[in-house]
Design a protein around this motif. Structure first.
Motif, short mmCIF file in Angstrom:
data_model
loop_
_atom_site.label_atom_id
_atom_site.label_comp_id
_atom_site.label_asym_id
_atom_site.label_seq_id
_atom_site.Cartn_x
_atom_site.Cartn_y
_atom_site.Cartn_z
N ILE A 94 0.50 -1.74 0.08
CA ILE A 94 0.00 0.12 -0.54
C ILE A 94 0.74 1.59 0.39
CG2 ILE A 94 -0.56 -0.02 2.63
CD1 ILE A 94 -2.93 0.78 1.43
N GLY A 95 0.53 2.05 -0.86
CA GLY A 95 1.65 3.74 -0.83
C GLY A 95 2.56 3.18 -1.64
N ALA A 96 2.62 1.95 -2.51
CA ALA A 96 3.52 1.69 -3.22
C ALA A 96 3.62 3.26 -5.07
CB ALA A 96 4.64 0.56 -4.03
N GLY A 97 2.57 2.77 -5.04
CA GLY A 97 2.42 3.43 -6.61
C GLY A 97 1.99 2.72 -7.68
N VAL B 255 1.44 3.07 -11.87
CA VAL B 255 1.86 1.88 -13.02
C VAL B 255 0.92 1.42 -13.30
CG1 VAL B 255 3.50 -0.20 -12.74
CG2 VAL B 255 4.28 1.79 -11.76
N SER B 256 -0.21 1.07 -13.02
CA SER B 256 -1.10 0.69 -13.84
C SER B 256 -1.69 1.66 -14.69
CB SER B 256 -2.63 0.51 -13.02
OG SER B 256 -2.08 -0.83 -12.06
N ARG B 257 -1.93 2.94 -14.39
CA ARG B 257 -2.11 3.76 -15.68
C ARG B 257 -0.70 3.97 -16.38
NH1 ARG B 257 -0.90 8.69 -17.29
NH2 ARG B 257 0.55 9.41 -14.84
N LEU B 258 0.21 3.45 -16.01
CA LEU B 258 0.89 4.84 -17.52
C LEU B 258 1.20 2.88 -18.60
CD1 LEU B 258 3.53 5.36 -15.43
CD2 LEU B 258 3.31 6.42 -17.13
N PHE B 259 0.94 1.69 -17.91
CA PHE B 259 0.73 0.23 -18.52
C PHE B 259 -0.92 0.69 -19.38
CE2 PHE B 259 3.48 -2.40 -15.70
CZ PHE B 259 4.43 -2.23 -16.19
N ASN C 1 10.40 2.72 -7.11
CA ASN C 1 9.33 3.98 -7.01
C ASN C 1 9.59 5.15 -5.55
OD1 ASN C 1 7.35 6.04 -7.71
ND2 ASN C 1 6.00 5.09 -6.96
N ASP C 2 10.59 4.98 -5.12
CA ASP C 2 10.48 5.60 -3.63
C ASP C 2 11.36 6.94 -4.33
OD1 ASP C 2 11.37 5.04 -1.32
OD2 ASP C 2 12.82 3.89 -1.55
N GLY C 3 11.50 7.24 -5.27
CA GLY C 3 12.03 9.19 -5.94
C GLY C 3 10.53 9.00 -6.65
N PRO C 4 11.13 10.55 -7.29
CA PRO C 4 10.48 11.62 -7.74
C PRO C 4 9.51 11.12 -8.98
CG PRO C 4 11.77 12.09 -8.78
CD PRO C 4 12.87 10.72 -8.06
N LEU C 5 8.07 11.31 -8.91
CA LEU C 5 7.91 10.64 -10.53
C LEU C 5 7.79 10.53 -11.61
CD1 LEU C 5 4.79 9.44 -9.97
CD2 LEU C 5 3.56 11.44 -10.89
N GLU C 6 8.65 11.78 -11.89
CA GLU C 6 9.30 11.67 -13.23
C GLU C 6 10.58 10.97 -13.45
OE1 GLU C 6 11.20 14.77 -10.85
OE2 GLU C 6 8.61 14.07 -11.09
N ALA C 7 11.01 9.26 -12.74
CA ALA C 7 11.50 8.04 -12.19
C ALA C 7 11.38 7.84 -12.29
CB ALA C 7 12.98 8.47 -11.02
N LEU C 8 9.87 7.39 -12.42
CA LEU C 8 8.83 6.23 -12.48
C LEU C 8 9.23 6.04 -14.18
CD1 LEU C 8 7.60 4.04 -11.17
CD2 LEU C 8 5.88 5.59 -11.08
N ALA C 9 8.12 6.85 -14.97
CA ALA C 9 8.18 6.75 -16.35
C ALA C 9 8.98 5.91 -17.20
CB ALA C 9 7.64 8.03 -17.13
N PRO C 10 10.32 6.19 -17.07
CA PRO C 10 11.43 5.63 -17.97
C PRO C 10 11.38 3.77 -18.02
CG PRO C 10 12.39 7.26 -17.14
CD PRO C 10 10.97 7.06 -16.27
N VAL D 115 6.73 -5.71 -8.75
CA VAL D 115 6.73 -5.70 -8.39
C VAL D 115 7.63 -4.04 -8.07
CG1 VAL D 115 7.51 -6.04 -5.33
CG2 VAL D 115 7.20 -8.13 -6.89
N ILE D 116 5.81 -3.16 -7.34
CA ILE D 116 6.25 -1.77 -7.71
C ILE D 116 7.57 -1.57 -5.70
CG2 ILE D 116 5.72 0.31 -7.45
CD1 ILE D 116 4.40 -1.12 -10.12
N ASP D 117 8.31 -1.42 -6.72
CA ASP D 117 9.24 -1.28 -4.52
C ASP D 117 9.08 0.21 -4.35
OD1 ASP D 117 10.47 -2.47 -2.27
OD2 ASP D 117 12.26 -2.04 -3.30
N ALA D 118 8.69 -0.02 -2.83
CA ALA D 118 9.36 1.36 -2.28
C ALA D 118 9.51 1.79 -0.74
CB ALA D 118 8.49 2.42 -2.10
N SER D 119 10.54 1.64 -0.35
CA SER D 119 10.77 2.15 1.23
C SER D 119 9.57 2.31 1.77
CB SER D 119 11.64 2.54 1.75
OG SER D 119 10.86 4.32 1.74
#
Length: 199
Positions: free
Chosen positions: A10-13, A17-21, A175-184, A129-133
């Motif tokens: 929960i809260g990993a994003g 990621v679903s939206r991008l896929f 997905n620990d960082g900012p949103l712009e790091a996620l898309a690539p 797996v979407i991973d975040a601390s």
């Protein structure tokens, strides 16, 4: 067709990621959304929940009072299991219908929050797996969802550990960082999934 299980704490994003896929052309089967649909007013699912938990879990309008039900089931593993026994078979049946309607060369992404907890990884060709601390996830739950820190920690504690999720992953998206790091990252994984579906 390639069947992908997408999960993360929960809260990993997962939603992002679903939206991008989906934007790349994936058929997204969202278990959370289906879980809400199968207990809408007038459904057999809602009738079964009321039979198990009583009228107290309804709003005055007759819809499911999610916060009230949540306060009951997240405090008691036995009650949570009872709820899951009602909702999960309904979600699985609807997910199967949506998957069956997809094209033969589709990438079907099943967004499944409790994939690891319910031992569902064998149902999918690949697991992402979407991973975040924990700190990142806690911050998002408090900031974006308005949860109290202790409520957010209880929800997180009721889920699999980070290590358990990573152990079943074919792909990990950080997905620990900012949103712009996620898309690539999502785009790189998408290319691999699309290649697999085309084989």
């Amino acid at each position: 067709m390639v069947k992908v299980g997408l999960t993360g704490g929960i809260g990993a994003g997962k939603s992002e990621v679903s939206r991008l896929f989906a934007s790349y052309g994936a058929v997204v089967v969202d278990s959370d959304r289906i879980a809400r649909e199968v207990v809408e007013p007038g459904t057999p699912g809602l009738a079964a929940v009321v039979a198990e938990f009583g009228e107290d879990v309804l709003t005055p309008e007759g819809a499911l009072d999610r916060p009230r039900l949540g306060s009951v089931v997240f405090a008691d593993p036995g009650r949570l299991a009872a709820l899951n026994a009602i909702v999960h078979p309904l979600v699985r049946a609807r997910s199967a219908e949506l998957e069956a309607a997809a094209a033969p060369d589709a990438v079907v992404v099943h967004d499944v929050p409790l994939l690891v907890e319910n031992g569902l990884q064998s149902l999918y060709d690949l697991v992402v797996v979407i991973d975040a601390s924990e700190e990142t996830r806690l911050g998002r739950l408090v900031r974006l969802r308005g949860m109290k820190p202790e409520e957010a920690r209880a929800r997180m504690a009721a889920q699999a550990t980070r290590e358990q999720r990573l152990a079943v992953a074919d792909f990990v998206i950080d997905n620990d960082g900012p949103l712009e790091a996620l898309a690539p990252q999502v785009e790189r994984v998408w290319k691999r999934l699309a290649e697999r579906a085309a084989e």
